[in-house]
Design an enzyme around this catalytic site. Structure first.
Site, PDB file in Angstrom:
ATOM      1  N   ASP A  32       0.823  -1.217   0.000  1.00  0.00           N
ATOM      2  CA  ASP A  32       0.000   0.000   0.000  1.00  0.00           C
ATOM      3  C   ASP A  32       0.858   1.269   0.000  1.00  0.00           C
ATOM      4  OD1 ASP A  32      -2.104  -1.864   0.445  1.00  0.00           O
ATOM      5  OD2 ASP A  32      -1.897  -1.654   2.619  1.00  0.00           O
ATOM      6  N   GLU A 242     -11.450  -0.072  -3.207  1.00  0.00           N
ATOM      7  CA  GLU A 242     -10.619   0.450  -2.107  1.00  0.00           C
ATOM      8  C   GLU A 242      -9.411   1.152  -2.706  1.00  0.00           C
ATOM      9  OE1 GLU A 242      -9.351  -2.975   0.175  1.00  0.00           O
ATOM     10  OE2 GLU A 242      -8.134  -3.741  -1.457  1.00  0.00           O
TER      11      GLU A 242
HETATM   12  O1  FUB Z   1      -3.183  -3.589   3.531  1.00  0.00           O
HETATM   13  C1  FUB Z   1      -4.478  -3.876   3.992  1.00  0.00           C
HETATM   14  C2  FUB Z   1      -5.488  -3.566   2.938  1.00  0.00           C
HETATM   15  O2  FUB Z   1      -5.225  -4.328   1.771  1.00  0.00           O
HETATM   16  C3  FUB Z   1      -5.459  -2.138   2.437  1.00  0.00           C
HETATM   17  O3  FUB Z   1      -6.021  -1.227   3.323  1.00  0.00           O
HETATM   18  C4  FUB Z   1      -6.178  -2.323   1.165  1.00  0.00           C
HETATM   19  O4  FUB Z   1      -6.134  -1.236   0.299  1.00  0.00           O
HETATM   20  C5  FUB Z   1      -5.515  -3.563   0.618  1.00  0.00           C
HETATM   21  O5  FUB Z   1      -4.315  -3.273  -0.032  1.00  0.00           O
END
Ligand code: FUB
Length: 342
Positions: A32, A242
């Site tokens: 991320d 997301e």
């Molecule tokens: O790293 C945990 C979660 O996985 C992140 O918040 C999302 O965007 C995905 O990458």
């Protein structure tokens, strides 16, 4: 379908395929990556993936991260410095578990680290921590940002100095559990479960001048299709899942995000930071691993995509960050990137 289990499409080990870029760091697992240029260097604010005994229960619980390490580079191909622990979950008074994807912003001599973590009631909230140094250590505020919820904060500061936070994630990110404006503990584990209704949107809100609070209403980041209609819940190839990010190129606002269970990074553009945005296409094909998450930054006149995959571990919750050039074409489109060499 269970949340965060490896889909067949993305799980195909790309045997005999060659990765486009190498991992930036191998001594710890990182994911991320939110990249920024501060003081002429690139600073990366990643999640710090760890292996734990937590098994994948369908809500992303195996992403059980406990601290952040900040990375920096003087040059895009130069050595990477790991600045050590910048914030530990034990020093966030309200935190329960799971430190997920963070971001950082700068204003008036202070760096602000924004981070999602589940509170002691197991509800994701977004917190802020401050430091005078972009590499930390950061000190967390005693409470989460009032009115915050869900995951993946991305803070964009416009040319007029106003900062905006884009945030949210469906499925394990809990956005669907806030659809009524109030948290539904027993709500849907995935999305609205209404394929023909507009999909759940990412959220955007102005930040206060002290960068520690929301100012004004939290709004939907609406993404319109080619006919000017909002993308629908069933449109898994295009709808927001997301990992939002914002950058401006030639006065256009580029909202970029992950489509989650279809594993694309996609983009939509607008003339305004609040949108509405018009869907334009994908710019990163699926990487190895279930999740895909990115940032886009201009450094010394060139644009770069920071992203992650699972090249080192082969495990979806133990990721490594990478970087590759990104190109805006003269018509405003972004050239499609394949994370594997053809
Ligand atoms: O790293 C945990 C979660 O996985 C992140 O918040 C999302 O965007 C995905 O990458």
């Amino acid at each position: 379908a269970a949340v965060f289990t490896v889909s067949q499409a993305a799980a195909q080990t790309k045997e005999k395929q060659i990765f486009l870029s190498p991992p930036l760091i191998r001594s710890i697992y990182t994911a991320d990556p939110s990249a920024h240029v501060f003081n002429g260097k690139i600073y990366i604010y990643p999640s710090h993936d760890i292996d734990t005994a937590v098994t994948d229960n369908g809500s992303g619980d195996h992403f059980a991260m406990r601290d952040y390490h900040i990375l920096s580079l003087d040059h895009i191909n130069g050595p990477v410095t790991d600045h050590g622990v910048a914030l530990d979950i034990k020093n966030i008074p309200w935190a329960g578990r799971q430190l997920w994807a963070p971001d950082c912003a700068y204003k008036n001599g202070v760096y602000y680290l924004y981070f999602p973590v589940k509170d002691k009631q197991d509800v994701f909230r977004i917190g802020v921590a401050t430091s005078k140094d972009p590499a930390g250590p950061f000190k967390a505020e005693p409470q989460p940002i009032e009115g915050s919820f869900s995951i993946d904060p991305a803070v964009y500061t416009d040319s007029d100095g106003q900062s905006y936070m884009y945030f949210g994630g469906i499925w394990g990110g809990q956005l669907q559990q806030w659809a009524t404006g109030k948290y539904q503990p027993n709500g849907s584990k995935t999305d609205l479960q209404n394929d023909d209704a507009p999909a759940l949107s990412c959220k955007v809100v102005r930040l206060s001048s002290d960068m520690k609070q929301f100012e004004g209403p939290v709004k939907d980041v609406i993404i319109l299709d080619e006919s000017g209609r909002p993308l629908l819940g069933k449109d898994h190839d295009r709808r927001f899942f997301e990992g939002p990010w914002m950058h401006k190129f030639k006065d256009k606002y580029y909202f970029t995000y992950s489509t989650g269970d279809t594993h694309y990074l996609a983009y939509a553009t607008s003339d305004k930071p609040f949108g509405p945005f018009r869907y334009k296409g994908i710019f990163l094909k699926p990487v190895q691993g279930w999740t895909t998450h990115h940032s886009i930054v201009e450094f010394k006149g060139k644009w770069y995509l920071f992203y992650h995959d699972t090249e080192i571990s082969g495990k979806t919750h133990l990721r490594n960050v990478k970087v590759t050039p990104l190109y805006h074409r003269s018509d405003g489109s972004i050239a499609l990137i394949d994370p594997f060499k053809s």
